[in-house]
Design a protein around this motif. Structure first.
Motif, short mmCIF file in Angstrom:
data_model
loop_
_atom_site.label_atom_id
_atom_site.label_comp_id
_atom_site.label_asym_id
_atom_site.label_seq_id
_atom_site.Cartn_x
_atom_site.Cartn_y
_atom_site.Cartn_z
N GLU A 94 0.87 -1.43 -0.08
CA GLU A 94 0.12 0.12 -0.01
C GLU A 94 0.86 1.17 0.00
OE1 GLU A 94 -3.60 0.05 2.76
OE2 GLU A 94 -2.75 2.04 3.29
N ASP A 95 0.58 2.04 -1.29
CA ASP A 95 1.32 3.25 -1.11
C ASP A 95 1.26 4.20 -0.04
OD1 ASP A 95 3.03 5.34 -3.64
OD2 ASP A 95 1.79 6.40 -2.21
N GLU A 96 1.91 4.87 0.59
CA GLU A 96 1.52 5.49 2.07
C GLU A 96 0.96 6.85 1.50
OE1 GLU A 96 4.77 6.97 4.50
OE2 GLU A 96 3.23 7.06 6.29
N ALA A 97 1.29 7.54 0.31
CA ALA A 97 0.83 8.87 -0.12
C ALA A 97 -0.61 8.53 -0.80
CB ALA A 97 1.78 9.27 -1.10
N THR A 98 -0.77 7.54 -1.60
CA THR A 98 -1.98 7.33 -2.46
C THR A 98 -3.02 6.50 -1.65
OG1 THR A 98 -0.99 5.93 -3.78
CG2 THR A 98 -0.87 8.20 -4.39
N GLY A 99 -2.41 5.35 -1.06
CA GLY A 99 -3.22 4.51 -0.44
C GLY A 99 -3.50 3.32 -1.76
N ALA A 100 -2.88 3.56 -2.83
CA ALA A 100 -3.19 2.55 -4.11
C ALA A 100 -2.56 1.20 -3.44
CB ALA A 100 -2.11 2.93 -5.08
N SER A 101 -3.11 0.07 -3.61
CA SER A 101 -2.94 -1.21 -3.07
C SER A 101 -2.69 -2.08 -4.37
CB SER A 101 -3.88 -1.72 -2.10
OG SER A 101 -4.26 -0.82 -1.09
N ARG A 102 -1.91 -3.07 -4.05
CA ARG A 102 -1.30 -4.22 -4.75
C ARG A 102 -1.44 -5.56 -4.11
NH1 ARG A 102 1.98 -2.61 -9.31
NH2 ARG A 102 1.50 -4.53 -10.04
N LEU A 103 -1.75 -6.46 -4.71
CA LEU A 103 -1.79 -8.01 -4.29
C LEU A 103 -0.83 -8.72 -5.17
CD1 LEU A 103 -2.82 -9.69 -1.67
CD2 LEU A 103 -4.43 -10.55 -3.26
N LEU A 104 0.30 -9.30 -4.54
CA LEU A 104 1.37 -9.74 -5.49
C LEU A 104 1.47 -11.33 -4.66
CD1 LEU A 104 3.61 -6.83 -5.71
CD2 LEU A 104 1.99 -7.66 -7.24
N PRO A 105 1.85 -12.22 -5.85
CA PRO A 105 2.03 -13.53 -5.42
C PRO A 105 3.37 -13.72 -4.81
CG PRO A 105 1.91 -13.47 -7.80
CD PRO A 105 1.49 -12.12 -7.34
N LEU A 106 3.64 -14.30 -3.78
CA LEU A 106 4.95 -14.62 -3.19
C LEU A 106 5.07 -16.49 -3.23
CD1 LEU A 106 7.50 -13.57 -2.10
CD2 LEU A 106 6.49 -13.71 0.36
N THR A 107 5.56 -16.87 -4.37
CA THR A 107 5.47 -18.27 -4.52
C THR A 107 7.05 -18.41 -4.46
OG1 THR A 107 5.16 -17.97 -6.59
CG2 THR A 107 3.24 -18.66 -5.18
N VAL A 108 7.26 -20.09 -4.37
CA VAL A 108 8.61 -20.46 -4.71
C VAL A 108 9.33 -19.66 -5.83
CG1 VAL A 108 10.33 -22.25 -5.14
CG2 VAL A 108 8.31 -22.72 -3.41
N ASN A 109 10.56 -19.12 -5.78
CA ASN A 109 11.29 -18.65 -6.87
C ASN A 109 10.84 -17.33 -7.22
OD1 ASN A 109 12.83 -20.64 -6.84
ND2 ASN A 109 12.30 -21.66 -8.52
N ALA A 110 9.79 -16.78 -6.55
CA ALA A 110 9.20 -15.17 -6.84
C ALA A 110 10.00 -14.22 -6.29
CB ALA A 110 7.59 -15.24 -6.56
N VAL A 111 10.08 -13.14 -7.20
CA VAL A 111 10.99 -11.87 -6.36
C VAL A 111 9.74 -10.86 -6.25
CG1 VAL A 111 12.83 -10.51 -6.48
CG2 VAL A 111 13.01 -12.58 -7.27
N VAL A 112 9.76 -10.45 -5.22
CA VAL A 112 8.72 -9.10 -5.32
C VAL A 112 9.39 -7.79 -4.67
CG1 VAL A 112 6.58 -8.15 -3.97
CG2 VAL A 112 6.91 -10.55 -4.62
N TYR A 113 9.31 -6.72 -5.36
CA TYR A 113 10.08 -5.88 -4.81
C TYR A 113 8.90 -4.67 -4.33
CZ TYR A 113 12.94 -1.32 -4.68
OH TYR A 113 13.62 -0.47 -3.87
#
Ligand code: PAN
Ligand code: ZN
Length: 185
Positions: free
Chosen positions: A111-130
């Protein structure tokens, strides 16, 4: 610089790092995090399970140095919400973070602190999330086995839990037809 921590081995099955300090979070520590207050109260009346633990390694603290944490979130749900972390912003807001999925299946709520924009991203084996700077982040285990992941962040990042404790994330993640879905709290 701590030479003993320049090289370590992590256990991707158990989430252990020999010699690293571990923080354990139990259901009682997650008060206010779950949208379903009634389900939380019922679960807490039944017991106080361990939801997750994080082993942290801080090899050096200079400007430009990095730290990492190995997290394990156990499988389980409170009502239709998955076991999750407290979630935080970095105390030093510009600090970003890389997450690497090592075992199991989960998702990350950003969740972006300034805009509140939210994303849901998969965190699975070998996934990289930034996780970019200025972004609140929370992790959930959506699978049936422990979710193990590594998070790498600037040494000076720090953890700010206060904002989340006060107003929580705008969105919550629930299971619908066996899948994680992000909905308004
Ligand atoms: C991670 C988190 C870990 C536990 O190492 O600290 O997933 O989540 P909480 O800190 O929200 O309880 C990280 O993002 N470090 O910056
Ligand atoms: Zn973080």
């Amino acid at each position: 610089m701590n030479n003993t921590l320049l090289s370590t081995h992590y256990n991707p099955t158990t989430g252990e790092i020999i010699g690293a300090p571990v923080v354990k979070r139990y259901l009682v520590d997650l008060r206010g995090c779950f949208a379903g207050g009634a389900a939380y109260a019922v679960a807490l009346a039944r017991g106080n399970p361990l939801l997750y633990s994080v082993a942290s390694v801080a090899p050096a603290d200079g400007e430009g140095d990095l730290h990492y944490g190995l997290g394990v979130i156990y499988p389980g749900k409170i009502g239709d919400e998955y076991y999750m972390t407290k979630g935080h912003l970095h105390a030093w807001r510009p600090a970003g973070e890389f997450y690497f999925g090592l075992r199991g299946a989960g998702v990350m709520l950003l969740e972006d602190e300034a805009t509140g924009a939210s994303r849901l991203l998969p965190l699975t084996v070998n996934a990289v999330v930034y996780v970019p700077g200025h972004t609140a982040h929370r992790t959930m285990n959506t699978g049936a086995e422990p979710l193990v992941y590594l998070g790498v962040y600037p040494a000076r990042a720090g953890h700010d839990y206060g904002v989340i404790a006060e107003r929580n994330f705008r969105m919550c993640v629930v299971e619908r037809d066996g899948l994680p879905v992000m909905i308004k709290r």
